[in-house]
Design a protein around this motif. Structure first.
Motif, PDB file in Angstrom:
ATOM      1  N   SER A  88       0.836  -1.208   0.000  1.00 58.50           N
ATOM      2  CA  SER A  88       0.000   0.000   0.000  1.00 58.50           C
ATOM      3  C   SER A  88       0.866   1.251   0.000  1.00 58.50           C
ATOM      4  CB  SER A  88      -0.905   0.011   1.236  1.00 58.50           C
ATOM      5  OG  SER A  88      -1.798  -1.068   1.183  1.00 58.50           O
ATOM      6  N   LEU A 145       1.913   2.129  -3.553  1.00 54.57           N
ATOM      7  CA  LEU A 145       0.822   2.724  -4.326  1.00 54.57           C
ATOM      8  C   LEU A 145       0.591   4.176  -3.884  1.00 54.57           C
ATOM      9  CD1 LEU A 145      -0.631   1.119  -6.433  1.00 54.57           C
ATOM     10  CD2 LEU A 145      -2.480   0.693  -4.827  1.00 54.57           C
ATOM     11  N   ARG A 165       0.857   7.247   5.934  1.00 54.47           N
ATOM     12  CA  ARG A 165      -0.603   7.301   6.039  1.00 54.47           C
ATOM     13  C   ARG A 165      -1.236   6.027   5.486  1.00 54.47           C
ATOM     14  NH1 ARG A 165       0.185  12.400   3.631  1.00 54.47           N
ATOM     15  NH2 ARG A 165      -0.938  11.865   1.731  1.00 54.47           N
ATOM     16  N   ALA A 166      -0.631   5.479   4.456  1.00 48.30           N
ATOM     17  CA  ALA A 166      -1.234   4.335   3.774  1.00 48.30           C
ATOM     18  C   ALA A 166      -0.991   3.021   4.495  1.00 48.30           C
ATOM     19  CB  ALA A 166      -0.693   4.234   2.350  1.00 48.30           C
TER      20      ALA A 166
END
Lengths: 634, 165
Positions: free
Chosen positions: B17, B20, B136-137
């Motif tokens: 993640s 991305l 954050r991801a």
């Protein structure tokens, strides 16, 4: 804003004060959600995975087996359609078993409540029932329904009998006619197994075929429910949490299938005195989600709330039992119920929730089970007496019950010989610009009901007649759009005139409501029946009609299946959330453009409700132009 | 004290993640769906690798003694006032000679061949709270954005709790 519904907003304040976790908290906990999943670029179909494909060309472009992004996205989508079809198939088969058991005399608590519909369905399916008793004919219709599930000799009889010949040809050309409902679902699971179908276009054709199987399942579900429990006719009720009564035994019917809830409605009427003996003012049945829609349509049972807000009724402290069957039932209700004493009662052997009370419905002894369930609720009521309740004083008037039969009966008051003519005349004249069916769920990623409300207001103002089913109809119920008074407020001049004329001809004090509630989500097939009737009368196929569909807050795999068969029926279908297909430019373009050349229908993905309304209106105008009808700018 | 992106290796599940989110944060639209249709595909600057059964994210450490700055012949690589090592907005533009790539001990500088420049973590991805996109991801908290000494203090506490309690 989490919900546009004032009752839900009030309950959310209580949830915060009392530190109760809701669906909105759990979404926040889930963020950020995985981008590979959002794009459909994650495959877990074998244990060489999970595989992910990079959407940005600087990571892996194939899964371990070599599947490309196109293959992966198509496989994922097709599996979702198969899962949705399986849910509707299970629902429909359940009804077929109930009808069959009644016909064989082993389910005495059921009956054929609409013999005319039984005979009409039988005739439509080519069953000669002239010499047969109700039971004999019911058995034959049940067998005919059963025969649709396994692999048959060709396109399923139920689909062929209810779609236009043109549709069947278009689907056949595409190789998208299933041999049977369950065989199609099984085939899709087979085709999406590792090392089977890797051609994204072929997979999508298979998906459409499976969606047609889903349509058939939905249609059987609606037909058999009408036969067993009566075809809905206009009914007046009210909606939202304000329908709870502090001094009554409040029992919510939640889920999708009317097989149990219908019996509960009857048995509750017989047990009022038992509830009164326990100190209650009586039994107050209320609905949640589509079981709620089923009993609203046939009995006027008030719907409390829908989909994502299903935890809210428990927070009132006034709900004594939540009786659930299956589909869209959040397991979290058991956790919330622990704080408030609500009895959560599961009733289906294949849909239990750990921590709930399980009372299994057996059609053979349905009334006895229903009595047992109501006694559990009465006991829960006795335990909660004297405790404070928080019932928000929010409710709206609702007029529901618009089956196709009911709509035709209302139109027949304007023209008994040719009931569809007034509708067609008004579409031709432009008083009605077109028809949009709002279907589908609430989705916690959208402020609850917001997309439904914005789109309805925009389209009604422009004389678009609105139909609604499922949680979409629920949203309109809770916000007063199923109240005839809303026609005055929202409908354009043309639409208002038509709805008023129908109202007057039917001896109502005012117009019909601006949104016609056609039933639960399985009942979307009712809208197809209406479209097919209109198309046949006009001598065109359904892909030429100024008719569109929208699932502005969709969530479920069932919605994916329904949306796909609506496209197969030739309709422009709006989705208010982005389905997990953007990882494949090919699949995305086929669904939103390429498929239009093959079937006439196509998907419009638009997350902004204002823009979405404009796009649907444009699609309707394009159809009007095609029919040589006058068009009107936005 | 400057914050660093620090890694709790035991928490990485290899979901990528962070990769991305890093790419999306360096796209024009800054959204996943928007980035898909951009002409210039956005590039990630954090890399998840697997070594044996261990899954490991790795990105620029913004080294105190940064060999990439010393090696940069073009005069592009420099350290900002915030302590970020970057080749953007330096005295001279990056020429794509790859000296920095060759001297980086971690291999976290990559090439943008189309533009012939070196790409690396530039922290041009902070949100309103000043947190990088990859952090954050991360759904498991494997990536932490914080001061080195506070990370170390947490580590000590963790170790001592396990050893002594």
């Amino acid at each position: 804003m989490l919900s546009r519904d004032r009752a839900v907003q009030q309950m959310l304040d209580i949830a915060r004060q009392q530190n109760v976790e809701t669906v909105w908290d759990r979404l926040a906990d889930q963020l950020p959600q995985c981008g590979f999943g959002e794009l459909g670029l994650c495959c877990r179909h074998c244990t060489q995975g999970p595989c992910r494909i990079s959407p940005f060309a600087d990571g892996p472009q194939r899964g371990v087996c070599g599947a490309t992004a196109d293959t992966m996205v198509a496989r994922g989508l097709v599996r979702a359609i198969a899962a949705g079809a399986a849910a509707h198939a299970g629902h429909a088969k359940h009804l077929a078993h109930a009808l069959h058991k009644w016909a064989r005399g082993t389910a005495p608590d059921y009956a054929v409540r609409d013999e005319a519909k039984l005979r009409a369905v039988a005739a439509r399916q080519g069953i000669d029932g002239a010499e047969l008793s109700t039971r004999e004919l019911a058995e034959k219709v049940a067998h005919s329904a059963f025969s649709q599930f396994a692999e048959g000799d060709g396109p399923m009889a139920w689909a062929r009998a209810t779609l236009t010949a043109g549709r069947m040809q278009a689907l056949e050309k595409l190789g998208a006619l299933p041999a049977g409902i369950e065989s199609s679902i099984a085939e899709m699971l087979h085709r999406t197994h590792i090392g089977v179908d890797a051609d994204p276009v072929n997979l999508l054709a298979g998906g459409i075929s499976c969606a047609v199987a889903d349509y058939t399942g939905c249609h059987i579900g609606t037909d058999l429910a009408d036969i067993l429990f009566g075809t809905p006719a206009p009914v007046v009720s009210e909606a939202n949490l304000g329908a709870l009564k502090p001094e009554a035994v409040n029992i919510a019917l939640h889920g999708h299938n009317p097989v149990l809830s219908e019996v509960l409605v009857r048995v509750a009427a017989e047990m009022q005195s038992e509830a009164q003996a326990a100190g209650a003012q009586g039994i107050n049945l209320v609905g949640i989600c589509c079981t709620g829609n089923e009993v609203l349509m046939r009995h006027g049972v008030p719907p409390l709330t829908h989909s994502i807000s299903q935890e809210m009724p428990i927070l009132t402290g006034a709900l004594d039992a939540m009786v659930v069957d299956y589909q869209c039932v959040y397991p979290s209700i058991v956790e919330v119920s622990r704080c408030y004493g609500t009895k959560v009662i599961t009733t289906m052997g294949m849909a239990k929730i750990a921590g709930a009370t399980h009372i299994e419905l057996k059609e053979e002894e349905a009334a006895e089970k229903a009595r047992q369930i109501i006694r559990e609720a009465i006991t829960a009521f006795q335990a909660r007496r004297g405790r404070p309740v928080n019932i928000p004083p929010v409710k709206s008037k609702v007029v529901a019950g618009f089956s196709v039969e009911a709509i035709l009966a209302a139109l027949a008051k304007l023209n008994a010989a040719d009931p569809l003519k007034p509708l067609l005349d008004n579409i031709v004249s432009g008083n009605i610009q077109g028809v949009v069916l709002f279907a589908g769920c609430n989705n916690v990623k959208v402020p609850q009901d917001h997309n439904y409300l914005v789109m309805a207001e925009e389209l009604l103002r422009r004389d678009v007649l609105l139909l609604a089913t499922g949680c979409g109809a629920g949203a309109y119920a809770r916000h007063g759009l199923l109240d005839p008074a809303a026609t005055e407020r929202y409908a354009g001049a043309g639409l208002k005139a038509v709805l008023s004329a129908i109202g007057q001809a039917n001896g109502l004090d005012g117009p019909l409501p601006p949104v016609l509630h056609m039933g639960s989500c399985v009942d979307n097939s009712r809208a197809v029946d209406l479209a097919v009737a209109i198309a046949s009368k006009l001598g065109v196929d359904t892909d030429k009609l100024p008719v569109a569909a929208s699932a502005p807050e969709f969530k479920t795999e069932k919605a994916v299946a329904i949306g796909t068969w609506a496209v197969a029926c030739g309709l422009p279908v709006h989705l208010g959330l982005v389905p997990p297909v953007l990882g494949s430019a090919l699949v995305t373009s086929l669904l939103t453009a390429g498929i239009k050349d093959l079937l006439g229908g196509y998907f419009i993905v638009e997350t902004d409700p204002q823009q979405a309304a404009e796009k649907l209106y444009a699609a309707i105008q394009e159809r009007r132009r095609g029919l040589g009808l006058e068009t009107r700018p936005w | 004290m400057n914050k660093e992106i620090l890694i709790r290796y035991d928490r990485c599940t290899g979901c990528r993640s962070c990769e991305l989110a890093c790419a999306v944060a360096h796209s024009a639209s800054k959204t996943l769906f928007g980035a898909l249709s951009e002409k210039k595909p956005p590039r990630k600057r954090i890399f998840v690798h697997q070594v044996g059964s261990k899954k490991v994210p790795l990105n620029c450490r913004h080294c105190a003694e940064a060999p990439c700055i010393d090696a940069c012949i073009a005069g592009a690589m420099h350290r900002t006032a915030e302590g970020v090592v970057t080749n953007e907005d330096g005295e001279q533009p990056c020429t794509g000679c790859w000296m920095c790539v060759m001297v980086c001990p971690y291999g976290v500088i990559r090439s943008e061949l189309a533009e012939k420049i070196a790409l690396k973590c530039d922290r041009n991805c902070l949100d309103g709270s000043g947190t990088p996109a990859c952090v954050r991801a991360c759904p498991t908290g494997a990536l932490v954005y914080g001061a080195v000494d506070s990370f170390a203090a947490d580590r000590r506490q963790e170790f001592l709790s396990k050893a002594l309690l």
